[in-house]
Design an enzyme around this catalytic site. Structure first.
Site, PDB file in Angstrom:
ATOM      1  N   GLU A  95       1.090  -0.641  -0.236  1.00 45.55           N
ATOM      2  CA  GLU A  95       0.344  -0.025   0.282  1.00 45.55           C
ATOM      3  C   GLU A  95       0.744   1.762  -0.162  1.00 45.55           C
ATOM      4  O   GLU A  95       0.136   2.333  -0.344  1.00 45.55           O
ATOM      5  CB  GLU A  95      -1.169  -0.244   1.207  1.00 45.55           C
ATOM      6  CG  GLU A  95      -1.507  -1.382   0.961  1.00 45.55           C
ATOM      7  CD  GLU A  95      -3.017  -1.218   2.399  1.00 45.55           C
ATOM      8  OE1 GLU A  95      -2.707  -0.373   2.963  1.00 45.55           O
ATOM      9  OE2 GLU A  95      -4.223  -1.931   2.106  1.00 45.55           O
ATOM     10  N   LYS A 102     -16.068  -2.949   2.135  1.00 46.44           N
ATOM     11  CA  LYS A 102     -15.268  -3.624   0.971  1.00 46.44           C
ATOM     12  C   LYS A 102     -15.867  -3.608   0.148  1.00 46.44           C
ATOM     13  O   LYS A 102     -16.586  -5.004   0.790  1.00 46.44           O
ATOM     14  CB  LYS A 102     -14.161  -4.608   1.131  1.00 46.44           C
ATOM     15  CG  LYS A 102     -12.780  -3.388   2.204  1.00 46.44           C
ATOM     16  CD  LYS A 102     -12.449  -4.868   2.593  1.00 46.44           C
ATOM     17  CE  LYS A 102     -10.659  -4.357   3.294  1.00 46.44           C
ATOM     18  NZ  LYS A 102      -9.924  -4.781   3.887  1.00 46.44           N
TER      19      LYS A 102
HETATM   20  P1  PGA Z   1      -6.503  -6.588   2.132  1.00 47.86           P
HETATM   21  O1  PGA Z   1      -6.305  -6.087   3.136  1.00 47.86           O
HETATM   22  O2  PGA Z   1      -7.187  -5.938   0.618  1.00 47.86           O
HETATM   23  O3  PGA Z   1      -5.432  -7.105   1.135  1.00 47.86           O
HETATM   24  O4  PGA Z   1      -7.418  -7.708   2.609  1.00 47.86           O
HETATM   25  C1  PGA Z   1      -6.377  -5.365   3.810  1.00 47.86           C
HETATM   26  C2  PGA Z   1      -7.129  -4.650   5.111  1.00 47.86           C
HETATM   27  O5  PGA Z   1      -7.339  -5.978   5.989  1.00 47.86           O
HETATM   28  O6  PGA Z   1      -7.660  -4.157   5.447  1.00 47.86           O
HETATM   29 ZN    ZN Z   2      -8.363  -5.229   7.424  1.00 50.29          ZN
END
Ligand code: PGA
Ligand code: ZN
Length: 416
Positions: free
Chosen positions: A205, A334
């Site tokens: 990230e 998400k």
């Molecule tokens: P991921 O991790 O996008 O690899 O699932 C990000 C998070 O755990 O917030």
């Molecule tokens: Zn997370």
């Protein structure tokens, strides 16, 4: 009505050079194109990310998911109304027919659902955030900057996945981004000085990945030193995505952290110490994803934001369990964890009804598609996490800057 004329999909690459889907939807008066993000530190109860499992790309190819879009989904959506997002998503869920979206693939459904959303917005000539939130959309999010990475997202020595700084003292996204960028540069210099040039290397990230820092308290100290050096002492607070499921051992019920094992009570005590020593205002996934009771205990004990990511996986049913037991007080949103836009919007609405905050989140596998930034503004979520550097992250910031510049009347939260 805005009639859908064509639905198409292709295999493209995300920021990790891994395959993902790009879905295009054309209507009678516009079009939309959406890329599907992909997590590495995934929750156990997420919608299934359908992969080919053959020789190509170490099995990560998405040709099956692509053909599920072109052969099964496209014929069912052609001629339908792109403005009827809920009906479209219902069709996707019914066509798939499984609880975990494993038949057609959560990635196939996410791509189509988002591409329909973007095509509809384009067809009625509205910016995406305005189409999502209507007249009400008007709050830009405070970004949580993941300046130091660990866990599944980096080869650093840290078990906590993200050590974030939060510019609560900023009065606009423009200022929040500028101040955080300055702290990021300063932290890079500090790390290089104290832990060698290699600690400047970045993770998935775009946050730094010091190998010889293993204690989250040291990561926080470094962040605070950078903040102080920039003269922003009172403008920033700290936060973390612990992602505790990924260092939890089910057999012994313990967590592996800083070269020792913590049981749940010891870990809770550690969080209490952390939050009383440092200005930590938010902890994401502080405990294993199955431990609703532990989340409830911590939420009760600490007067800070407790976010459920792997715990809730943006799933309205798992959220309901959280509400019933008082587990956490915020939802990490998400879209691809649950699979369709409508279900994600339902999760956000339920969270808000129950007094839970909503933080809109990237995945560690992203592309330059910026629907995420629009979603955060459209939902008035007030919080976003979208990493730090690397263009798939900075494109989200650039989109937020663009929205703020174009629509000056939009507000920015006065703290969390
Ligand atoms: P991921 O991790 O996008 O690899 O699932 C990000 C998070 O755990 O917030
Ligand atoms: Zn997370």
């Amino acid at each position: 009505m805005v009639e859908i004329r064509r639905v198409d999909a292709r295999e493209i690459l995300d920021c990790r050079l891994e395959p993902t889907l790009r879905v295009t939807v054309e209507t009678e008066s516009g079009s939309g194109r959406a890329d599907v993000p992909c997590g590495r530190s995934r929750g156990e109860h997420e919608a299934v990310d359908l992969r080919d499992g053959d020789d190509r790309y170490d099995g990560l190819g998405v040709r099956t998911a692509v053909s599920n879009v072109t052969d099964t989904i496209a014929p069912a959506l052609t001629g339908r109304d792109a403005l009827e997002q809920r009906a479209i998503d219902r069709t996707l869920i019914d066509l798939d027919g499984t609880a975990d979206k494993s038949a057609l693939g959560g990635n196939a459904l996410t791509g189509v659902s988002l591409a329909v959303l973007k095509a509809a917005a384009d067809s009625v000539d509205l910016p995406l955030y305005r189409y999502i939130g209507g007249a009400d959309a008007g709050v830009l999010p405070i970004p949580f900057f993941d300046l130091i990475e660990g866990g599944e997202l980096a080869s650093s020595g840290l078990a906590f996945q993200e050590h974030q700084v939060v510019p609560v003292g900023a009065d606009s996204v423009t200022e929040a981004v500028r101040m955080s960028a300055e702290v990021y540069y300063e932290l890079g210099d500090l790390l290089a000085e104290r832990h060698g040039e290699a600690s400047r290397n970045v993770g998935f990230e775009g946050g730094y990945t010091p190998i010889d820092v293993t204690d989250p308290r040291d990561a926080f100290e470094l962040e605070l030193a950078a903040i102080e050096e920039c003269g922003y002492d009172d403008e920033f607070v700290l936060a973390a995505d612990v992602a505790a499921s990924h260092f939890y051992d089910e057999a012994t019920g313990t967590y592996g952290l800083m070269d020792r094992r913590f049981d749940r009570d010891e870990l809770l005590d550690f969080y209490e110490e952390l939050t009383s020593t440092y200005p930590v205002v938010s902890l994401e996934d502080p405990l294993d994803q199955a431990d609703f009771d532990g989340f409830a205990e911590l939420t009760e004990r600490l007067d800070i934001q407790i976010i459920g990511d792997d715990l809730f996986v943006t799933n309205p049913e798992r959220l309901r369990t959280g509400f019933d037991r008082g587990a956490a007080n915020a939802l990490l949103l998400k879209v691809n964890q649950v699979g369709t836009v409508s279900e994600a919007l339902d999760a956000a609405a339920a969270a808000h009804r129950h007094g839970y905050a909503v933080q809109v989140s990237e995945r560690s596998g992203q592309t330059a598609d910026t629907w995420l930034a629009d979603l955060a503004v459209g939902l008035n979520a007030g919080q976003i996490k979208t990493g730090v550097s690397r263009s798939e992250r900075t494109e989200q910031y650039n989109r937020l800057l663009e929205i703020e510049a174009a629509h000056g009347a939009i507000s920015f939260p006065d703290g969390l």
